[in-house]
Each structure stands twice: as C-alpha cells, then as structure tokens.
Design a protein around this motif. Structure first.
Motif, PDB file in Angstrom:
ATOM      1  N   SER A 103       0.860  -1.181   0.000  1.00  0.00           N
ATOM      2  CA  SER A 103       0.000   0.000   0.000  1.00  0.00           C
ATOM      3  C   SER A 103       0.903   1.240   0.000  1.00  0.00           C
ATOM      4  O   SER A 103       2.028   1.193  -0.441  1.00  0.00           O
ATOM      5  N   GLY A 104       0.422   2.329   0.524  1.00  0.00           N
ATOM      6  CA  GLY A 104       1.209   3.551   0.526  1.00  0.00           C
ATOM      7  C   GLY A 104       0.798   4.465  -0.611  1.00  0.00           C
ATOM      8  O   GLY A 104      -0.139   4.194  -1.369  1.00  0.00           O
ATOM      9  N   VAL A 105       1.533   5.575  -0.734  1.00  0.00           N
ATOM     10  CA  VAL A 105       1.196   6.625  -1.699  1.00  0.00           C
ATOM     11  C   VAL A 105       2.324   6.778  -2.709  1.00  0.00           C
ATOM     12  O   VAL A 105       3.495   6.909  -2.336  1.00  0.00           O
ATOM     13  N   VAL A 106       1.965   6.757  -3.984  1.00  0.00           N
ATOM     14  CA  VAL A 106       2.910   7.064  -5.064  1.00  0.00           C
ATOM     15  C   VAL A 106       2.728   8.533  -5.411  1.00  0.00           C
ATOM     16  O   VAL A 106       1.673   8.945  -5.878  1.00  0.00           O
ATOM     17  N   SER A 107       3.763   9.327  -5.159  1.00  0.00           N
ATOM     18  CA  SER A 107       3.718  10.751  -5.508  1.00  0.00           C
ATOM     19  C   SER A 107       4.291  10.906  -6.912  1.00  0.00           C
ATOM     20  O   SER A 107       5.486  10.722  -7.135  1.00  0.00           O
ATOM     21  N   LEU A 108       3.410  11.231  -7.864  1.00  0.00           N
ATOM     22  CA  LEU A 108       3.772  11.213  -9.284  1.00  0.00           C
ATOM     23  C   LEU A 108       3.429  12.546  -9.928  1.00  0.00           C
ATOM     24  O   LEU A 108       2.317  13.042  -9.799  1.00  0.00           O
ATOM     25  N   ALA A 109       4.387  13.136 -10.628  1.00  0.00           N
ATOM     26  CA  ALA A 109       4.151  14.360 -11.400  1.00  0.00           C
ATOM     27  C   ALA A 109       4.337  14.032 -12.877  1.00  0.00           C
ATOM     28  O   ALA A 109       5.150  13.179 -13.235  1.00  0.00           O
ATOM     29  N   PHE A 110       3.595  14.741 -13.747  1.00  0.00           N
ATOM     30  CA  PHE A 110       3.638  14.393 -15.165  1.00  0.00           C
ATOM     31  C   PHE A 110       3.249  15.584 -16.025  1.00  0.00           C
ATOM     32  O   PHE A 110       2.622  16.543 -15.553  1.00  0.00           O
ATOM     33  N   LEU A 111       3.614  15.506 -17.284  1.00  0.00           N
ATOM     34  CA  LEU A 111       3.253  16.540 -18.248  1.00  0.00           C
ATOM     35  C   LEU A 111       1.740  16.613 -18.409  1.00  0.00           C
ATOM     36  O   LEU A 111       1.047  15.597 -18.396  1.00  0.00           O
ATOM     37  N   HIS A 112       1.232  17.832 -18.616  1.00  0.00           N
ATOM     38  CA  HIS A 112      -0.199  18.014 -18.800  1.00  0.00           C
ATOM     39  C   HIS A 112      -0.751  17.112 -19.909  1.00  0.00           C
ATOM     40  O   HIS A 112      -1.823  16.530 -19.772  1.00  0.00           O
ATOM     41  N   THR A 113      -0.013  16.990 -21.004  1.00  0.00           N
ATOM     42  CA  THR A 113      -0.522  16.262 -22.164  1.00  0.00           C
ATOM     43  C   THR A 113      -0.636  14.766 -21.927  1.00  0.00           C
ATOM     44  O   THR A 113      -1.285  14.061 -22.706  1.00  0.00           O
ATOM     45  N   LEU A 114      -0.025  14.270 -20.860  1.00  0.00           N
ATOM     46  CA  LEU A 114      -0.058  12.831 -20.590  1.00  0.00           C
ATOM     47  C   LEU A 114      -1.177  12.454 -19.626  1.00  0.00           C
ATOM     48  O   LEU A 114      -1.374  11.278 -19.331  1.00  0.00           O
ATOM     49  N   GLY A 115      -1.925  13.455 -19.155  1.00  0.00           N
ATOM     50  CA  GLY A 115      -2.957  13.204 -18.170  1.00  0.00           C
ATOM     51  C   GLY A 115      -4.237  12.640 -18.724  1.00  0.00           C
ATOM     52  O   GLY A 115      -5.120  12.234 -17.954  1.00  0.00           O
ATOM     53  N   THR A 116      -4.373  12.599 -20.046  1.00  0.00           N
ATOM     54  CA  THR A 116      -5.613  12.080 -20.632  1.00  0.00           C
ATOM     55  C   THR A 116      -5.470  10.655 -21.151  1.00  0.00           C
ATOM     56  O   THR A 116      -6.476  10.041 -21.524  1.00  0.00           O
ATOM     57  N   TRP A 117      -4.227  10.142 -21.204  1.00  0.00           N
ATOM     58  CA  TRP A 117      -4.102   8.789 -21.747  1.00  0.00           C
ATOM     59  C   TRP A 117      -3.035   7.953 -21.057  1.00  0.00           C
ATOM     60  O   TRP A 117      -3.338   6.915 -20.473  1.00  0.00           O
ATOM     61  N   LEU A 118      -1.768   8.385 -21.039  1.00  0.00           N
ATOM     62  CA  LEU A 118      -0.704   7.524 -20.536  1.00  0.00           C
ATOM     63  C   LEU A 118      -0.808   7.303 -19.030  1.00  0.00           C
ATOM     64  O   LEU A 118      -0.783   6.167 -18.549  1.00  0.00           O
ATOM     65  N   VAL A 119      -0.903   8.382 -18.266  1.00  0.00           N
ATOM     66  CA  VAL A 119      -0.931   8.247 -16.809  1.00  0.00           C
ATOM     67  C   VAL A 119      -2.153   7.462 -16.336  1.00  0.00           C
ATOM     68  O   VAL A 119      -2.007   6.534 -15.527  1.00  0.00           O
TER      69      VAL A 119
END
Length: 314
Positions: A103-119
């Motif tokens: 369990s636990g928390v994954v702190s993940l940052a990403f490019l705006h453009t990747l928020g609709t498909w890859l992430v």
C-alpha cells in the motif's frame, strides 16, 4: 546555563499542528483559513502562533497591510520547519510502507498532455495488482517537473526527454509521434502527410520558452531549413489546439490517443515525413534518494510495460 524548556501539548500533536499552521500562513494562507484547516478557532491559532514566537525568541510574522509576512527571523526559522515537517512526514510514510509494503502513496508528477491517456492507463493497470496503492498526482511543465523531484514533492515524474540534471536518473518509456496540426479549412487539411519544410511561411503557435515541446519544435524547424514565424506563445498544449482550431496558425502537437481524427474535428493532424516528428517520453527519479517501496513498484511497472510493447502506447 540551563536550556529553555519548550512547551508541549499533551501528546505533542498540537505543537506539530502549530508548525504546520505557521508554515501555511508563511506561504500566504490567512490565519482564518489556517485555523479552519487545523480545526480550531482563529483566536486560538493567533495565540498559538504568539506562543511559538515566545518559544523561538523572535517575531516570526509581521503584518503588511492586510496580510502577514515573514520577518527575517521567520524566513530563517521556516527553512528548518519545512525540513522538519518533511522529514516527519517521510518518516511516517516509510514506517507505513514497511508495515504495509503493498500500500502507501505514489507521488507522481507528469506533463499536462499525458494526463488524458498515458498516466490513467499506467495507474489503472498498476492498481489491478496493487489495489491498496494510492496516488498523489501533480501536473506541470518540463521545468516544474524537475523542481518536483529536486524539492522532493514527487517520487517520480513522467516527462519528455532526459532533464539532463546530474542528480536525476531518466529512462525512456516510449516514443510519442508529433503531428502538424492545421485548421480544418486550411489549404493542406486534405493531406495526410507533409514535409515540414512546406509550411516554412506559415505562422506557428508555440509553447513559451522553457517548455520541452517548444525546444523540439524549434529544432525540427531548423532541421527542415527554416525558423518558424511565431503567431502566439502559450503555456498549455490545449491552448495551442484551440488557437489552431480558430485558424490562427499551425502547430506541432503530440499525437496521443486522446486526439480525435473525426471528420467534424476543427483540426487535422498531418504526419511529417522530412524530419523525425516525435518526442521521447520517459520516467525520472532522484538518483541520490531511495525511491519508496510502492513508488519503486510503480516505476518497475512503467518500465516493464514499455519494454513489453514493441510499439508506442497508442
């Protein structure tokens, strides 16, 4: 000389909360809002902050107009408070992950453009195996993603190209195609493929300086033999798409699965044939910091997923 005694709450929790409230006020939160967040009244928090100043032995906050600002002593003290609270939070997290490694928390940052498909795809697939995993997500541009790692506000970042920082390790996940976006009524809109050199005289809509896609666009245009004429500089790829749709210019846009090719779309996306119209997408982490167990599992999942695919995630 006897050291001064620091006053504590019955279980220490209130003192810790006062430090969090001090941190919040120092970063611009009003005392009223900070008190609400802490679950106490505004006068009670004001008294607690005054006691904190007594314990430290200096004024930490001063009123400037209607807001509170840090004094010079407050700025020095806040650096140590930030570090202490960060270490405390990471310590609690490390213990929780040791007791419950799946369990636990994954702190993940990403490019705006990747928020609709890859992430979303990576997160969904990962949680099938680790359903108790939680995610703390941040969206940002290239420079902001690097800061998230260096400030330790994210364990991992998904970004385009290697940040090239000596403290950061980066691994490629996939190659994402770039397409030339043109308005649906553009003279080239009926084409499927194009040489980038053919639009040397067109007006380009670009991201501002400092964004990775801006650098890639400039490099591809140079390779095609021209410098783009800039019509507008924005901060979001969605802004670029909107302005292209409005007929204000053309733009190189990541060709992700969220882009529609429907006939009624106000934009057409053309494959580029004379230069490599693509950008690398990768995942990065701080080389000098141990990646927490659940975040390490997600990192391994992302790398394994990309390795298992012979073609990009499209």
């Amino acid at each position: 000389m006897t050291a001064p005694v620091t006053r504590r709450g019955k279980n220490g929790a209130m003192d810790l909360q006062v430090l969090r409230s001090f941190q919040a006020v120092a970063e611009g939160t009003t005392v009223t809002d900070a008190a609400t967040d802490a679950g106490i009244t505004q006068p009670a928090l004001s008294r607690a902050l005054a006691r904190l100043e007594d314990e430290v032995g200096a004024a930490l906050l001063q009123r400037v107009g209607r807001v509170l600002r840090l004094t010079p002593a407050g700025r020095v003290f806040k650096e140590y408070v930030d570090g202490m609270l960060d270490n405390y939070d990471r310590g609690r997290r490390a213990v929780a992950e040791m007791v419950h490694p799946d369990s636990g928390v994954v702190s993940l940052a990403f490019l705006h453009t990747l928020g609709t498909w890859l992430v979303p795809r990576l997160v969904t697939d990962f949680r099938r195996t680790f359903p108790q995993a939680q995610f703390e997500l941040h969206q940002d541009g290239e420079m902001g993603l690097t800061r998230h790692l260096l400030d330790t506000t994210a364990d991992l970042v998904i970004t385009s190209s290697d940040p090239g920082h000596p403290l950061i390790t980066w691994r490629r996940l996939l190659v994402e195609p770039l397409r030339l976006a043109v308005p649906a009524r553009h003279r080239l809109a009926r084409r499927r493929r194009i040489r980038l050199a053919e639009v040397a005289e067109e007006r380009f809509i670009l991201l501002k300086q400092g964004y990775g896609l801006r650098d890639i666009t400039a490099a591809l245009c140079r390779e095609a033999g021209f410098t783009p004429v800039i019509a507008f500089e924005g901060e979001e790829v969605e802004t670029l798409r909107g302005l292209v749709a409005a007929g204000l210019g053309v733009s190189l846009i990541p060709s992700s699965p969220d882009i529609t090719a429907a006939s009624e779309s106000p934009i057409r996306y053309l494959e580029i044939t004379d230069v490599r119209g693509a950008r690398d997408i990768g995942i990065a982490w701080l080389s000098s910091r141990a990646v927490p167990p659940i975040a390490r599992r997600f990192l391994d999942h992302a790398l394994r997923t990309s390795a298992d695919r012979a073609t990009p995630m499209t």
